[in-house]
Design an enzyme around this catalytic site. Structure first.
Site, mmCIF file in Angstrom:
data_model
loop_
_atom_site.group_PDB
_atom_site.id
_atom_site.type_symbol
_atom_site.label_atom_id
_atom_site.label_comp_id
_atom_site.label_asym_id
_atom_site.label_seq_id
_atom_site.Cartn_x
_atom_site.Cartn_y
_atom_site.Cartn_z
ATOM 1 N N SER A 112 -15.829 -74.177 -56.581
ATOM 2 C CA SER A 112 -15.077 -75.403 -56.854
ATOM 3 C C SER A 112 -15.934 -76.616 -56.543
ATOM 4 O O SER A 112 -16.819 -76.569 -55.682
ATOM 5 C CB SER A 112 -13.816 -75.462 -55.992
ATOM 6 O OG SER A 112 -14.145 -75.781 -54.642
ATOM 7 N N ASP A 113 -15.683 -77.707 -57.263
ATOM 8 C CA ASP A 113 -16.223 -78.982 -56.813
ATOM 9 C C ASP A 113 -15.571 -79.289 -55.470
ATOM 10 O O ASP A 113 -14.508 -78.739 -55.122
ATOM 11 C CB ASP A 113 -15.936 -80.077 -57.835
ATOM 12 C CG ASP A 113 -16.905 -81.255 -57.712
ATOM 13 O OD1 ASP A 113 -17.595 -81.368 -56.676
ATOM 14 O OD2 ASP A 113 -16.973 -82.071 -58.647
ATOM 15 N N TRP A 114 -16.179 -80.167 -54.717
ATOM 16 C CA TRP A 114 -15.758 -80.402 -53.328
ATOM 17 C C TRP A 114 -14.362 -81.028 -53.287
ATOM 18 O O TRP A 114 -14.158 -82.170 -53.689
ATOM 19 C CB TRP A 114 -16.787 -81.279 -52.640
ATOM 20 C CG TRP A 114 -17.889 -80.514 -51.958
ATOM 21 C CD1 TRP A 114 -18.351 -80.731 -50.685
ATOM 22 C CD2 TRP A 114 -18.670 -79.419 -52.458
ATOM 23 N NE1 TRP A 114 -19.374 -79.834 -50.380
ATOM 24 C CE2 TRP A 114 -19.583 -79.017 -51.446
ATOM 25 C CE3 TRP A 114 -18.674 -78.711 -53.662
ATOM 26 C CZ2 TRP A 114 -20.478 -77.968 -51.610
ATOM 27 C CZ3 TRP A 114 -19.569 -77.663 -53.825
ATOM 28 C CH2 TRP A 114 -20.454 -77.307 -52.809
ATOM 29 N N GLY A 115 -13.392 -80.235 -52.842
ATOM 30 C CA GLY A 115 -12.017 -80.706 -52.756
ATOM 31 C C GLY A 115 -11.236 -80.582 -54.048
ATOM 32 O O GLY A 115 -10.196 -81.220 -54.210
#
Length: 775
Positions: free
Chosen positions: A246-249
């Protein structure tokens, strides 16, 4: 690779499995020494390694300290390891040089290895849909073919050194305002042909280690929680065998993300871990789904740690030379009025350099892509070095560091320009500060820079305009300047590269990887960008970039693929291996290119394919091949392209697959999308039958165009006593085709109640079953 991952997974507790599925901190995975599971370290790195010191150390951080940190503040940059700053993706794509990008990838990977980094979080490869998207400087092109080839070269270069990559942001991350909440509403054909095609190309060509899921929604579903995107398309259709990060968050529902095919959630999320563990314990999600995530992460971790070599040293000077060479091949000469360039001491005695960007250059973007460059070439210093003892060089700032100016600064620059033989004007556009509303607000360069251009061009016609910006800018003053050079975000070697081009030590060979429009309201997505509070409609469909300008017959300021040289090239002898191609046969295309000028140079030959008549609307032309060729004066080389079935195809949502029509195609060879030099027609034949499913609301035209469907339906009419055998003929065809009603409605109106809804469903099912068997 660990011999028995299934056994290792069975030895792990539920809590350990869940913990492995998120980061130990922001930049590393969790290690389990008692199980023999190491951790991997990762770093940002679109155009160079951005790795803050002590990122490998896990420590708790007070809330206020945590929210006060920035990627690109002076404090953050000073706390970041030195690295080579290469040209941004939007810049280096203008080189159209896959071998060069491969070399950059190798260099970045070596710098990763020096710091013990296993996984590089790049390349970024979203389509440059709109010029106001803030992070477009991280992406290669408006065209999926060029984007795919550039990104594939980077992936292969990085991975050749044992460092992993992460394609980002998958998918439709094309706006940076409300980027974590926006819903990209895009039709299926545009999704496949424009926004997914480049990712597919890289997955097939380069086998990337990981793919990073995007923040946004796509047609109402979070990209990180979309089983169609992450499982069906990425893994089942394309055969991707790596891990999805995932992208961060970006994960909002960890259970949905797990079911969709996400593997590693970053960064550390204790709340998600607890939620997922409880969901498994309560039976809300089967542990087998968690085991699948764990297995993919273990494969990732073991593959990267087993490939990892001892921390390697390298020559920063050599990497700086690569950065300089990349800038030289990427700078685009947009205009060269009266052949003012290259400059020489035989023609000029005094140069005026105006604009503070000559001493404070813009050479990279902001945010998570910022690099603590190890050595930056200052343009003015490089210019003076080449002019030493032969040409006088005078300098005036023209504007302040913030881009503002005043009458005194403009007057000083004007007086200097009036006395010079040639004026070099440095101007550009600053990036907005990264925020929730990160997109640019207009296409303008800085106001003070515009005033400087107008002042100087009014007093000296020999003005060379040198631009620095991450994405296209408005250029209403191009007619005032004799020369326009676009350096983009040229990396730390841009200053020396620019000087070499100005004085002819290097012949410019860059060409535009995105269209420069005449004005903002000419752009394809002008009416729907950036959208409302939540929805971003991709209303232009497949007509992105040059596809739109060609279809609408709108002349851009500078077209896709445009770029000038100090020499001239002639195209000749376009040949094809056959005038008729029966798919899946390939078509070989050759063309001769000759340097008819006086100096050595490189030309980028572009192959576009056009289908004048098609079953579904298509762009006027689409890029399907390119080659960069180096030629000495008078030299000729033959360039070869091979076109495959996919190159002739478009995505047909009705069939849910790529389709190639039996039709005439035009092979178009050009120096840009608007400078086509040679064409040749080819007949393509496809014996494969694509059959539309029949629905109860289909029209008779669709039903009767297929012989099998027609036979079954007419037999159905006979069985129900509506016609006799003799009436099942061409006359009946014409009578039915007249109807503008759907089949069911027409039969309901005209069968006197004989054909019920149930009977219609039954015959439609019979037809579709027969059509499926016939394929």
């Amino acid at each position: 690779m660990h011999k028995d991952l299934d056994r290792l997974i069975s030895d792990m507790t539920l809590h350990e499995k869940v913990a492995l599925c998120t980061g130990e901190n922001s930049w590393k995975t969790k290690a389990f020494k008692h199980l023999g599971i190491p951790s991997i370290l990762m770093s940002d790195g679109s155009s160079g390694v951005r790795f803050q010191k002590d990122s490998e150390i896990t420590r708790s951080q007070p809330f206020y300290e945590s929210i006060s940190s920035r990627f690109d503040s002076e404090e953050a940059i000073s706390n970041t390891h030195k690295a080579t700053c290469f040209p941004s993706a939007s810049t280096v794509a203008c080189s159209w040089n896959k071998e060069l990008i491969y070399e950059i990838g190798q260099a970045i990977a070596k710098e990763c290895r020096r710091l013990g980094i296993h996984l590089l979080l790049g390349p970024g490869m979203n389509i440059r849909r709109h010029p106001l998207t803030a992070r477009n400087f991280e992406y290669y092109s408006e065209d999926p073919y060029l984007t795919g080839d550039m990104a594939a070269a980077m992936v292969m270069g990085v991975q050749s050194q044992g460092v992993g990559t992460s394609l980002k942001h998958f998918a439709c991350h094309n706006s940076d305002t409300k980027r974590t909440r926006v819903d990209a509403i895009v039709e299926e054909r545009a999704l496949r042909e424009i926004y997914l095609a480049a990712f597919e190309r890289v997955v097939n060509q380069a086998k990337p280690t990981t793919v990073m899921s995007a923040y946004n929604k796509i047609n109402g579903v979070q990209a990180s929680e979309d089983p169609l995107l992450l499982n069906q398309i990425l893994r089942e259709e394309w055969g991707f065998a790596g891990a999805v990060i995932s992208d961060w968050g970006a994960v909002k529902n960890v259970v949905e993300a797990t079911l969709a095919g996400l593997d590693l959630q970053m960064p550390l999320s204790l709340s998600s871990s607890r939620f997922l563990e409880e969901a498994v314990q309560k039976g809300d999600i089967a542990e087998e789904w968690l085991n699948r995530r764990v297995k993919h992460i273990l494969q990732l971790v073991f593959s990267l740690t087993e490939k990892a070599e001892p921390k390697a040293e390298f020559d920063f000077v050599q990497h700086h030379r690569i950065a300089q060479r990349a800038a030289e091949e990427s700078i685009v000469l947009l205009k060269n009025g009266r052949q003012l360039l290259p400059l020489s001491s035989e023609k000029i005695k005094k140069i005026a350099v105006v604009g503070k960007l000559a001493v404070e250059p813009i050479y990279q973007g902001t945010g998570c892509a910022v690099v603590n460059a190890q050595l930056v070439d200052i343009p003015l210093d490089s210019i003076r070095s080449l002019c030493q003892g032969t040409i006088e060089v005078a300098y005036a700032p023209g504007y302040n560091s913030d881009g503002s100016t005043n009458q005194a600064l403009l007057q000083e620059a004007g007086l200097l320009a009036r006395e010079a033989d040639v004026v070099l004007i440095f101007a550009g556009a600053f990036m907005p500060e990264e925020s929730d509303d990160y997109n640019r607000k207009d296409m303008n360069i800085e106001s003070g820079h515009e005033q400087l251009i107008e002042t100087v061009c009014a007093v000296n016609r020999n003005s060379v305009l040198i631009l620095a910006n991450g994405e296209s800018v408005s250029m209403p003053w191009t007619d005032q300047a004799s020369v326009v050079l676009e350096t983009w975000f040229g990396g730390e070697g841009m200053g020396a590269a620019l000087a070499n081009i100005l004085f002819g030590l290097v012949n410019p060979s860059g060409k535009l990887s995105a269209t420069i429009p005449e004005k903002l309201n000419n752009t394809p997505a002008y009416l729907s960008f950036p959208g409302n509070e939540k929805d971003l409609y991709y209303s232009e469909g497949i007509y992105v970039g040059y596809r739109y300008y060609d279809k609408k017959e709108i002349a851009p300021r500078f077209p896709f693929g445009h770029g000038l040289s100090y020499t001239q090239f002639t195209y000749s002898k376009l040949t094809v291996s056959s005038s008729s191609v029966k798919l899946p046969e390939t078509l070989k295309v050759t063309v001769d290119i000759t340097n008819t000028g006086d100096v050595y140079g490189k030309e980028i030959i572009q192959l576009y394919l056009s289908q004048p008549k098609s079953k579904l609307p298509r762009p006027v032309q689409e890029l399907k091949g390119f080659a960069k060729v180096a030629l000495h004066s008078g030299e000729t080389k033959t360039v070869e392209f091979v076109l495959e079935e996919r190159d002739f195809s478009y995505y047909n949502p009705e069939f849910g697959q790529w389709v190639a029509d039996t039709a005439e195609f035009i092979v178009r060879i050009g120096a840009s999308s608007r400078d086509i030099r040679l064409t040749k027609a080819v007949q393509v034949e496809n014996s494969r039958q694509y059959v539309s499913k029949i629905r109860t609301d289909s029209g008779f035209t669709e039903l009767l165009e297929n012989a099998t469907a027609k036979q079954i339906f007419y037999q159905f009419l006979i069985e129900n006593g509506l016609i006799n055998q003799e009436q099942a003929n061409e006359n009946l065809d014409e009578l039915l085709k007249w109807s503008f009603w759907g089949i069911q409605t027409f039969m309901d109106m005209n069968s006197g109640g004989t054909i019920t809804y149930e009977k219609m469903e039954e015959v439609v099912t019979r037809i579709n079953d027969a059509l499926e068997k016939a394929q």
